[in-house]
Design a protein around this motif. Structure first.
Motif, PDB file in Angstrom:
ATOM      1  N   ALA A 209       0.896  -1.158   0.166  1.00 47.96           N
ATOM      2  CA  ALA A 209       0.123  -0.271   0.118  1.00 47.96           C
ATOM      3  C   ALA A 209       0.788   1.197   0.035  1.00 47.96           C
ATOM      4  CB  ALA A 209      -0.901   0.140   1.224  1.00 47.96           C
ATOM      5  N   ALA A 210       1.877   1.079   0.914  1.00 49.04           N
ATOM      6  CA  ALA A 210       2.737   2.146   0.865  1.00 49.04           C
ATOM      7  C   ALA A 210       3.672   2.418  -0.447  1.00 49.04           C
ATOM      8  CB  ALA A 210       4.078   2.280   1.871  1.00 49.04           C
ATOM      9  N   ARG A 211       3.946   1.564  -1.116  1.00 48.47           N
ATOM     10  CA  ARG A 211       4.482   1.743  -2.530  1.00 48.47           C
ATOM     11  C   ARG A 211       3.536   2.314  -3.330  1.00 48.47           C
ATOM     12  NH1 ARG A 211       8.721  -2.006  -3.941  1.00 48.47           N
ATOM     13  NH2 ARG A 211       8.833  -0.458  -5.733  1.00 48.47           N
ATOM     14  N   SER A 212       2.391   1.837  -3.410  1.00 49.51           N
ATOM     15  CA  SER A 212       1.439   2.453  -4.416  1.00 49.51           C
ATOM     16  C   SER A 212       1.130   3.879  -4.043  1.00 49.51           C
ATOM     17  CB  SER A 212       0.097   1.534  -4.198  1.00 49.51           C
ATOM     18  OG  SER A 212      -0.488   1.920  -3.029  1.00 49.51           O
ATOM     19  N   LEU A 213       1.114   4.450  -2.794  1.00 48.12           N
ATOM     20  CA  LEU A 213       1.121   5.721  -2.331  1.00 48.12           C
ATOM     21  C   LEU A 213       2.187   6.545  -2.607  1.00 48.12           C
ATOM     22  CD1 LEU A 213      -0.792   5.069   0.949  1.00 48.12           C
ATOM     23  CD2 LEU A 213      -1.911   5.796  -1.158  1.00 48.12           C
ATOM     24  N   GLY A 214       3.094   5.778  -3.336  1.00 42.35           N
ATOM     25  CA  GLY A 214       4.254   6.737  -3.666  1.00 42.35           C
ATOM     26  C   GLY A 214       5.585   6.622  -3.231  1.00 42.35           C
ATOM     27  N   ALA A 215       5.645   5.832  -2.008  1.00 41.34           N
ATOM     28  CA  ALA A 215       6.871   5.544  -0.923  1.00 41.34           C
ATOM     29  C   ALA A 215       7.853   4.706  -1.844  1.00 41.34           C
ATOM     30  CB  ALA A 215       6.434   5.064   0.229  1.00 41.34           C
ATOM     31  N   THR A 216       8.988   5.279  -2.050  1.00 38.67           N
ATOM     32  CA  THR A 216      10.254   4.337  -2.596  1.00 38.67           C
ATOM     33  C   THR A 216      10.380   3.027  -1.506  1.00 38.67           C
ATOM     34  OG1 THR A 216      11.895   5.532  -1.392  1.00 38.67           O
ATOM     35  CG2 THR A 216      11.213   6.348  -3.441  1.00 38.67           C
ATOM     36  N   PRO A 217      11.226   2.262  -1.853  1.00 35.74           N
ATOM     37  CA  PRO A 217      11.341   1.109  -1.071  1.00 35.74           C
ATOM     38  C   PRO A 217      12.163   1.722   0.594  1.00 35.74           C
ATOM     39  CG  PRO A 217      12.097   0.465  -3.148  1.00 35.74           C
ATOM     40  CD  PRO A 217      11.643   1.959  -3.011  1.00 35.74           C
ATOM     41  N   LEU A 218      12.754   2.444   0.432  1.00 33.98           N
ATOM     42  CA  LEU A 218      13.661   2.833   1.466  1.00 33.98           C
ATOM     43  C   LEU A 218      12.386   3.725   2.449  1.00 33.98           C
ATOM     44  CD1 LEU A 218      16.380   3.223   3.095  1.00 33.98           C
ATOM     45  CD2 LEU A 218      16.546   5.357   1.897  1.00 33.98           C
ATOM     46  N   GLU A 219      11.620   4.585   1.886  1.00 29.49           N
ATOM     47  CA  GLU A 219      10.876   5.351   2.616  1.00 29.49           C
ATOM     48  C   GLU A 219       9.841   4.226   3.265  1.00 29.49           C
ATOM     49  OE1 GLU A 219      10.449   9.639   0.268  1.00 29.49           O
ATOM     50  OE2 GLU A 219       9.300   7.900  -0.590  1.00 29.49           O
ATOM     51  N   HIS A 223       8.878   4.027   6.859  1.00 27.93           N
ATOM     52  CA  HIS A 223       7.798   4.538   7.683  1.00 27.93           C
ATOM     53  C   HIS A 223       6.619   3.404   8.002  1.00 27.93           C
ATOM     54  CE1 HIS A 223       7.730   9.051   6.824  1.00 27.93           C
ATOM     55  NE2 HIS A 223       8.282   8.708   5.534  1.00 27.93           N
TER      56      HIS A 223
END
Ligand code: ATP
Ligand code: ATP
Ligand code: MG
Ligand code: MG
Lengths: 306, 304, 347, 368, 347
Positions: A209-219, A223
């Motif tokens: 979900a985080a990835r799809s929301l625009g977070a890079t793997p590191l982010e 988070h």
């Protein structure tokens, strides 16, 4: 009158409780009896093999004689408190174990992350390899360190070949660094074991979900993953730190730093100062208990799940 | 509601443009993000390096045990079984007491510790997984993080049970206590993978008394965990050093003392052979654990 | 088979009152459904009958015999769980014979009985499989066979089909329903799906907040709910308010002629199918939901209240259409707005 | 002086020489007032003497011969003198072994802790007075001497000469992989005191050895336990050990050729003695489970037959004068020039403080 | 909002073909449903669009731009899972603002937008709660708000309501359905519950075994299924066999007059509501299931085939009754028995 004597009600209640334990009528009472029965074997063993020896050890630290528990003396405790060498040992033990633990837990996080998230070839073999050292006693770990960092060690000589310096100058097996490697060698697998369990429970959907929301793997890691594994990290830290404090065989062979376990051996081996050994042992055990319970307060549920 | 619609539609459109310029413009780029490009290989290499550090000395030691000379960096003169013969009791020089009596003794003692661990570990693991009770956390902590490490336990034992120093009984009890967390954890992990409450209730509603339910339904469901716990506690006890070193008086000397003598005072290749005996045991244990669903030497069952 | 009676059962966990004085009877051979929202005490009630919870107050009797303090293994009840809870270390057949084995039934007889049941449940060919290798539906049948094997006084089923997917659920619902009828088992069927309860049970008890709101046949529960809670919980009801006087209810936009005595504010619950089309009341369609066999209309009545109306699937309405509807005064339910209880009819 | 009592077994009177396990057999043991008769029926299935172990001091041969002569097998009691002492202390009042055996000073410590009892074995009289205690508790059986063992092949590679004095070891190419053993072992203590003596120190003044350690520590010398493994693998090229250990490695170990190792006895820079003799001895334990067999064994070790066996394995027996020294040893002249002995009673009295001071002051890593 | 196109997507895992050549288009603003049995490749398709799986073959385009190899964080898609997958270490509001934070939207604006969405979804008062403390339905709304916050090109929902209980499901179905309409989001809605798909989606794609069986409006899928699989998977169909000649189908007990050209063996699929009562064919009622708003009859036709017939809830039938039924030839579906494909009408 109820002030002096337990009131009739209280009496009845406590008799009732004992009776309901022996002849339970409600399911809840039966359950209580079962819990006690199932915990009993462990506690019998823990009493005879753990609690009683600890008490005898406390008595030992107060004995006037070193060959047997006889008479009373505070001499050992006095020595422990006044001799600076003991403070130094305590300090050595704590900082060294702490640094080794931090490094091991960090490596454990990386390893668990990679094993869980990436599919590497021969993953089963990797997992087995990482876990292998859990089975090795400290003395064998020391030998492994010599194989790597000794004067004839693989790493030493590899570095020597590349830098042109002498292998002898580069050897670090019996230095604090070598010992550090020994600690990490023993601790990384333990930390990894705990963290692998934690990682298995990380909600991968939340990460997606985080990835799809625009977070890079590191982010995403920062988070989402990190907050989720935080209790696991604390648990790993507790377990690893305790293991670090208990390491003995490795130090015995490498002899690079005076830590508490080595000192206990020394007290016994040179002069048979059983009182001091007992006193150190007691301080050590009490510290361990205190550390564990303080540490557990940082794990949400207050219990370690490893 | 309707107000929101009109109001936000316009807003939404503008913001959408903003967002799109932020992310949309990169659509066509197949450039992977920095953390993907750098982070991942870095992590993978850290893992490989760590694994290499853990494994290479083990392999080198094992290989070296078959070399005939090791007076330089690289052992030479393959393949000889001389050192294995030494440590297995067919040699003529060095620490001539061979591994066999100690190993036999340790195997027996470790087996004793393992059996005792089943007796104490399985019930408490069950109680902890099945029931909630007042001192639950407390008992759990005690069961998986015991109070005393080996060296301290050894010192304490010296004075508490002087008549039994180094006897098999003391070693069995000590090993059992020191290694019990591994049993408790593996069995707990087994229990957590099944619906223990419902299983138990099914069996009891079908007429099985509680003890019978425990023995014929619950224990078989935790079979893998119990077996894995046995393997782990056994292997660890077979070479336990810290406690053994403190309490042993030896007859025969436990295997870990044999290892200690070999590591602290024996020719290099002979030490290598002695240690390799133990490596073989651990590899065997890992293979069995693999069959039971534990990847590697661990209390985690991946096969849930 | 037996009859089971719960007499003013209360169960308190610490502060939490899970069950708050329940009286219920499951008659010999009937299937009683228990429905109610999550946390209303369904599972607790069931576990009290099974003996896993001892009630704080009250009694459980089987055929008139008080079993409140009898341990579960002595009660002879069959349990079927949502999670199957099969013994994965035993074969399917061994699972089924387990209860008989505990009763020391001879081996041959055990086997015979098990095979009969497996046959009956259409899983005879799975007898030697490990339950873990079966599909959800198959596992649930094994669970049922296992519970039935001991010929329980009462069979307790706790949401046995919640985990299954829609299609399979329908299939099993029919099968298990007929089986329970056929075998004449006394059964308690806990579910939060009222449709399932209606389809499978002889009578239904609607629970709310630890108390029984109504007990009755599905038809009665659906058509004559005791109060507003039951009317809305079981099936869909459109709630309208009006004023009653002399048996007439004034809903503002229309007037219904009924047989109630009550005067004053009343609440009218009308099922989506209680509206007939082509009536005098103009309803504006807000939204249509096509469901194949039927279409659901969300429509606005002249007084701005929004109701759901079911029409045939091949009807052709769109949002914005205005349709004339009529409410069937025979079918609606009327509750006093104060007590939310059913008003009494004149009769 | 009874010159013919070379083997205790020979004084067996009733059973004849070759008695194996026949229970009526008796043996005359002891010296002077301690002369007594022991009966084979009292012998155990296995006799336990601390630190009588295979792989050390040629105890293998002693054990073997003793068993074949008297039918009493010995337990292979692996462990150092220190470990043995710790063990004996932990078992105070309830001994599992019958005699303490090990470094002379350790035996004295055991005596001081009240762990030993008096017994003078046959040939007590030939042992020099300073190597036995008047009260009959402890007597030496053999001695070892601090020596330097080095890898000839590595020295040649580096173009180094054979060391002759302690000063030579300060050469950076030697000191870089030179090892001492820890001061809390008998051997490590002797090494330190040898150097100390060579540079003019005394038991009361340890500064010389510390200074010496400081110089070599700068080049990389250290303290370690595993000597055999490290020497053979080349981890260290020079080690300060007993002559016995060096010779044993040189001649008996398969992993390394004879020519690759050399053992030297060193003096100080100005010719001062630098090779401490460390006596090893034993004493009967108070409450020994098998005093009869232990006495017989002690007698046997002090017999010429037993003493000879030490020589065979490069351990200098206490009765060396009566025997011929094998030629594998370094020249006797080297010994004469360098060897010295310390007063053992004094050493024991100060041993712990010396060890502690050395441990705390030495700059060499690995002292603990 | 954008249109999304899948062009001959294949995805193979080792030996396993999960998706076997799918072509699909989700038009700007529409909600496309994907239904199909378990394991048919629904989730895989969705993950391919999100970017978590790179297809073995084929392309994914957004508004005509190929994004097949764009990593998920660059695609700007919204994801809603069955398991909610909320960030449990953050508050509800932080969950919703997360995507905007990743886009460096200023804090005040993030908050404003989040609060708007929470308002819209009726969970504004939960903004500062920890998601773990919410009920399933509330959590799912948070998940939706979180995905909508970034104004995704396409919103992907993977069985978002499977875990919820029946009543809540109905409620959310209506709410989410209207919301998606209102906001004009391009959405892909994966579910295995065909009723849900019909209720919520503009068009439905029926998948089976990694392939698309039919794409069309709910009405078309229900009323004109392309083949037998679709006819039985979507809704209930009674399957009868007969022989066709000259547009007439002989079912043995009755003859239907239709407009098909085919001659030979055919399969007839009749919905339970395609039977009308009072017809010439005698059906014996085997079993009745009362469901409140309707009653399901299991009835045996003269040729011994058993069919399900829907009748009104207040009808009064019992097992054993004989009812006259008739099949409406206008409504039935006819498939060639060989190909199982729909027969062509004359028209
Ligand atoms: N062991 C327990 N300890 C404390 N509270 C409990 C316990 N078991 C149940 N409760 C509480 O009692 C109430 C009724 O629970 P119960 O499980 O009977 O509900 P239910 O109707 O079965 O709900 P669901 O439909 O969610 O299964 C709930 O509020 C629950 O939190
Ligand atoms: N990571 C994977 N590795 C191997 N096979 C996979 C993987 N993911 C899916 N599959 C296989 O691909 C096929 C399609 O899976 P998918 O999850 O897309 O089905 P689905 O339609 O979503 O099913 P469900 O309704 O059960 O969610 C299945 O047979 C599945 O076993
Ligand atoms: Mg429940
Ligand atoms: Mg899926």
């Amino acid at each position: 009158m109820s002030r002096q004597f337990p009131s009739r009600d209280q009496l009845r209640q406590s008799i009732g409780r004992t009776r309901s334990m022996a002849f339970p009528t409600t399911e809840r009472d039966r359950e209580r009896r079962r819990i006690i029965i199932m915990c009993l074997p462990f506690f019998v063993l823990a009493t005879f093999a753990g609690f009683v020896p600890l008490i005898v050890m406390a008595r030992m630290s107060l004995s006037a004689e070193n060959l047997e528990n006889a008479g009373w003396s505070l001499a050992a405790w006095e020595t422990l408190l006044t001799e600076p060498v003991y403070r130094e040992i305590a300090w050595n033990t704590l900082w060294f174990a702490t640094v080794a633990t931090v490094v091991s837990v960090a490596l454990g996080v990386v390893i668990s992350h990679v094993l869980e998230k990436y599919s590497l070839p021969l993953e089963n073999v990797l997992v087995a390899a990482v876990s292998f050292p859990i089975a090795l006693p400290g003395i064998v770990v020391a030998f492994m360190v010599i194989v790597l960092l000794g004067r004839q060690g693989l790493v030493t000589n590899a570095v020597a070949v590349f830098t042109g310096s002498s292998a002898i100058d580069l050897a670090t097996a019996t230095t604090v660094f070598g010992l550090f490697l020994g600690y990490v060698y023993s601790l990384v697998p333990r930390a990894t074991m705990v963290l692998r369990g934690t990682y298995a429970e990380v909600d991968t959907r939340a990460e997606e979900a985080a990835r799809s929301l625009g977070a890079t793997p590191l982010e995403t890691f920062y988070h989402v993953t990190l907050p989720e594994i935080r209790p696991g990290i604390v648990a790993a830290f507790i377990l690893t730190f305790r293991s670090a404090l208990a390491i003995f065989g490795t130090v015995l062979i490498l002899q690079a730093l005076a830590v508490v376990t080595l000192r206990i051996d020394y007290e016994i081996g040179v002069g048979f100062n059983t009182q001091i050994a007992g006193a150190i042992g007691l301080v050590y055990a009490l510290f361990l208990i205190a550390f564990t319970f303080v540490g557990l307060r940082f794990v949400s549920k207050g219990t370690v799940e490893i | 509601m309707t107000e929101y619609d009109t109001n936000s539609k316009a807003e939404m459109e503008t913001r959408q443009e903003e967002l799109r310029s932020g992310t949309g413009s990169k659509w066509t780029s197949t450039r992977r993000s920095a953390s993907e490009r750098i982070g991942r290989p870095t992590l993978v290499w850290i893992v490989y390096l760590t694994v290499a550090i853990l494994v290479v000395p083990i392999l080198v030691t094992f290989v070296a045990s078959f070399a005939s000379t090791a007076t330089g960096v690289v052992p030479r003169g393959f393949i000889t079984f001389e050192h294995w013969r030494h440590v297995l009791g067919f040699g003529e020089y060095g620490v001539r007491s061979n591994a066999i009596p100690g190993l036999t003794f340790s195997v027996l003692v470790a087996t004793g510790g393992m059996i005792l661990n089943v007796i104490i570990g399985v019930p408490i693991a069950y109680a902890l997984s099945r029931y909630e009770f007042a001192a639950h956390n407390w008992v759990n902590t005690l069961a998986i993080l015991p109070v005393v490490p080996g060296v301290i336990l050894g010192i304490a034992f010296l004075r508490t049970y002087p008549d039994y120093r180094g006897s098999a009984l003391v070693l069995i009890v000590g090993y059992c206590l020191l290694k019990s967390p591994y049993m408790v954890l593996t069995v707990q992990s087994s229990f957590q993978s099944i619906d223990i409450v419902k299983l138990e209730e099914s069996a009891r509603s079908l007429g099985a008394s509680w003890p019978r339910t425990f023995l014929t339904v619950i224990v078989p469901h935790a079979k893998r965990g119990i077996l894995a716990g046995c393997i782990i506690t056994w292997t660890l006890a077979a070479a336990e050093f810290n406690f053994t070193y403190m309490v042993h008086t030896g007859d025969p000397e436990p295997f870990s003392m044999f290892l200690f003598r070999n590591i602290s005072n024996a020719p290099y290749l002979q030490s290598a052979a002695a240690i390799s005996i133990y490596f073989c045991i651990v590899v065997g244990a890992i293979l069995i654990l693999q069959l039971l669903g534990n990847r590697g030497f661990t209390t985690l069952n991946d096969d849930r | 088979m037996s009859s089971v009676r719960l007499e003013s059962i209360r169960k308190v966990y610490g502060e939490e009152v899970a069950v708050d004085g329940i009286d219920l009877e499951i008659q010999d051979g009937e299937t009683l459904g228990i429905v109610g929202p999550s946390g209303c005490g369904k599972t607790t009630t069931l576990r009290t009958i099974a003996g896993f919870e001892t009630p704080t107050d009250g009694h459980v009797t089987f055929d008139g015999i008080d079993v409140t303090h009898v341990p579960p293994e002595k009660r002879n009840v069959g349990l079927v769980f949502q999670s199957y809870a099969l013994f994965e270390t035993k074969t399917v057949r061994k699972n089924v014979t387990f209860g008989l084995q505990m009763r020391d039934v001879p081996k041959a007889e055990r086997r015979k009985r098990a095979d009969e049941l497996l046959e009956l449940l259409d899983i005879a060919d799975l007898a030697d499989r490990n339950p873990a290798t079966l599909s959800g539906g198959q596992q649930q049948r094994v669970g049922l066979a296992r519970a039935l094997a001991i010929e329980p006084h009462v069979l307790l089923l706790d949401e046995p089909m919640t985990g299954l997917d829609a299609e399979l659920k329908l299939k099993l619902r029919d099968e298990i329903g007929s089986l329970l009828d056929e075998l004449d088992v006394t059964a308690l069927y806990v579910t939060h799906d009222q449709e399932e309860a209606m389809a499978m049970c002889d009578r239904i008890a609607v629970l709310n907040d630890g108390q029984v709101e109504q007990v009755g046949t599905p038809d009665r529960i659906y058509r004559q709910p005791a109060n507003e809670f039951v009317a809305t919980f079981v099936g869909t009801s459109n709630i309208l308010t009006g004023t009653a006087r002399n048996g007439r209810i004034d809903l503002g936009f229309t007037e219904l002629v009924t047989d109630i005595q009550e005067t004053g504010e009343v609440t009218v619950a009308a099922r989506p199918e209680d509206f007939s089309l082509g009536g005098p009341v103009d309803a504006t369609v807000l939204e249509t939901t096509y469901l194949g066999q039927r279409m659901d209309l969300r429509a606005e009545l002249p007084d701005d209240s929004v109701v759901t109306i079911h029409v045939d699937g091949d009807a052709d309405y769109r949002a914005g259409d205005v349709v004339g509807v009529e409410i069937d005064p025979e079918k609606i339910q009327i509750f006093s707005t104060g007590t939310r209880e059913r008003t009494t009819a004149v009769t | 002086i009874s010159d013919d009592t070379d083997g205790a077994g020979q004084s067996g009177e009733s059973g004849g020489g070759s008695g194996n396990g026949s229970s009526e057999e008796t043996y005359e043991v002891g010296y002077g007032d301690y002369r007594t008769t022991v009966n084979a029926s009292a012998f155990p299935d296995e006799l336990r003497i601390y630190a009588v172990q295979t792989g050390w001091s040629n105890w293998d041969a002693v054990m073997e011969n003793f068993e074949s002569e008297y039918g009493v097998p010995l337990y292979d009691a692996q462990g150092s003198s220190g470990e043995a002492l710790t063990d004996a202390r932990s078992n105070a009042g309830n001994q599992t072994h019958s005699a303490f055996n090990g470094g002379y000073s350790f035996a004295l410590e055991a005596m001081n802790d009240g762990l030993t009892t008096d017994y003078k074995p046959a040939n007590w009289d030939v042992v020099p007075d300073e190597l036995k205690t008047d009260n009959g508790h402890v007597v030496s059986t053999r001695q070892m001497t601090t020596a330097v063992t080095y890898r000839v092949d590595i020295y040649e590679e580096r173009g180094l000469d054979a060391p002759e004095t302690w000063e030579d070891l300060k050469h950076p190419d030697i000191a870089q992989d030179l090892a001492f053993t820890p001061p809390h072992t008998a051997n490590g203590l002797a090494s330190a005191l040898s150097v100390n003596r060579a540079y003019g120190g005394s038991m009361a003044n340890l500064d010389p050895v510390i200074e010496y350690h400081e110089e070599i520590a700068d080049h990389g010398a250290d303290i370690r336990r595993n000597i055999e493994g490290d020497v053979t693998s080349g981890e260290i090229s020079t080690v300060i050990e007993y002559d016995y250990s060096g010779l044993n490695m040189k001649y008996n170990m398969d992993e390394i050729d004879e020519e690759q190792l050399e053992v030297a006895i060193l003096t100080g820079p100005s010719g001062r003695e630098g090779a401490m003799n460390v006596p090893y001895g034993f004493g009967l334990l108070e409450g020994a489970p098998n005093p009869e067999a232990a006495k017989l064994f002690m007698d046997y070790v002090l017999s010429l037959e037993g003493q000879e066996l030490f020589f065979d394995a490069f351990v200098r027996p206490i009765r060396a004068d009566e025997l011929e020294q094998p030629e594998e040893f370094p020249d006797q002249s080297d010994y004469d020039a360098a060897e010295f002995a310390l007063d053992q009673e004094e050493l024991v009295a100060n041993q712990e403080s010396i060890q502690q001071e050395l441990t705390e002051r030495t700059p060499l890593p690995g002292a603990q």
